[in-house]
Design an enzyme around this catalytic site. Sequence first.
Site, mmCIF file in Angstrom:
data_model
loop_
_atom_site.group_PDB
_atom_site.id
_atom_site.type_symbol
_atom_site.label_atom_id
_atom_site.label_comp_id
_atom_site.label_asym_id
_atom_site.label_seq_id
_atom_site.Cartn_x
_atom_site.Cartn_y
_atom_site.Cartn_z
ATOM 1 N N GLU A 50 37.313 45.803 43.840
ATOM 2 C CA GLU A 50 37.438 44.556 44.601
ATOM 3 C C GLU A 50 38.909 44.242 44.821
ATOM 4 O OE1 GLU A 50 35.648 41.068 42.760
ATOM 5 O OE2 GLU A 50 36.925 39.778 43.979
ATOM 6 N N ARG A 54 44.371 38.159 48.764
ATOM 7 C CA ARG A 54 45.326 37.136 48.311
ATOM 8 C C ARG A 54 46.759 37.493 48.639
ATOM 9 N NH1 ARG A 54 42.778 35.840 42.314
ATOM 10 N NH2 ARG A 54 40.631 35.899 43.069
ATOM 11 N N THR A 78 37.844 37.486 47.344
ATOM 12 C CA THR A 78 38.398 36.246 47.875
ATOM 13 C C THR A 78 38.068 36.099 49.369
ATOM 14 O OG1 THR A 78 40.239 36.666 46.320
ATOM 15 C CG2 THR A 78 40.389 34.685 47.628
ATOM 16 N N LYS A 138 27.816 36.218 42.078
ATOM 17 C CA LYS A 138 28.955 36.130 41.155
ATOM 18 C C LYS A 138 28.927 34.729 40.527
ATOM 19 C CE LYS A 138 33.966 35.580 41.715
ATOM 20 N NZ LYS A 138 35.190 36.102 42.317
HETATM 21 C C1 3PG Z 1 39.786 35.758 39.993
HETATM 22 O O1 3PG Z 1 39.262 35.309 40.976
HETATM 23 O O2 3PG Z 1 41.015 35.791 39.820
HETATM 24 C C2 3PG Z 1 38.864 36.335 39.023
HETATM 25 O O3 3PG Z 1 37.951 35.402 38.644
HETATM 26 C C3 3PG Z 1 39.529 36.973 37.870
HETATM 27 O O4 3PG Z 1 39.692 36.092 36.854
HETATM 28 P P1 3PG Z 1 40.390 36.610 35.532
HETATM 29 O O5 3PG Z 1 41.837 36.787 35.843
HETATM 30 O O6 3PG Z 1 40.131 35.499 34.542
HETATM 31 O O7 3PG Z 1 39.716 37.906 35.151
#
Ligand code: 3PG
Length: 219
Positions: A50, A54, A78, A138
């Site tokens: 994934e 971002r 995202t 999710k």
């Molecule tokens: C995110 O969207 O950044 C994920 O949920 C990952 O979260 P984490 O850094 O707590 O694994």
Amino acid sequence: MAVNDLFQDRLSALQVMQDAPVIPVIVLQKVEHAVPMARALVAGGIRMLEVTLRTPVALACMEAIAREVPEAVIGAGTVRSASDAQASSLAGARFAVSPGYTHALGRACHDLGLPLLPGVATGSEIMAAQEGGYTALKFFPAMQAGGIAMLKAWSGPFGDVKFCPTGGVTPQNAPELLALPNVACVGGSWLVPADALARGDWARIEALAREAVALRRAA
Ligand code: 3PG
């Protein structure tokens, strides 16, 4: 699932979730990191990747992985809008992950033939996603929004839903999450640390992937 099956069939969201115990949540700042990072994850046994939308280079990273690492299945994270989904699909993403759910996004992914793991954190959001035809979800942000106790509570009214808890998941709490019958996999950013990317420490990323694959056995 064999590699050949991965490339002949259109994936379902549940297949994406069931391929490995962990879906890595990846933030890439440089296109040149994408291919060696993907190769390291695949070498460690993780092929559902994934890449989050971002950073400005996210789509270029997806294109590079899709082109050069055929053993990987690239996903977009995202994803918040129909246009995010369209751009990701064009860049080679074969699944999408979103931090929340809207019917517009659900419809767009359906029309694109792009399996979607929509983010939910409440009963109403689960019901909205189910209305849109989504039952592999999710749970985000998982540990902040109720964690294991929430997943146990949901197993009654939403017994037909499989979750990928993401957010606050670690190698320490992942085994307990993975042992729950309504958890198909977990998501987390720890497999691809920013400092390992910056140093080009692909061996560390491969080792983290191997440890993540072993979490299934520990569960
Ligand atoms: C995110 O969207 O950044 C994920 O949920 C990952 O979260 P984490 O850094 O707590 O694994």
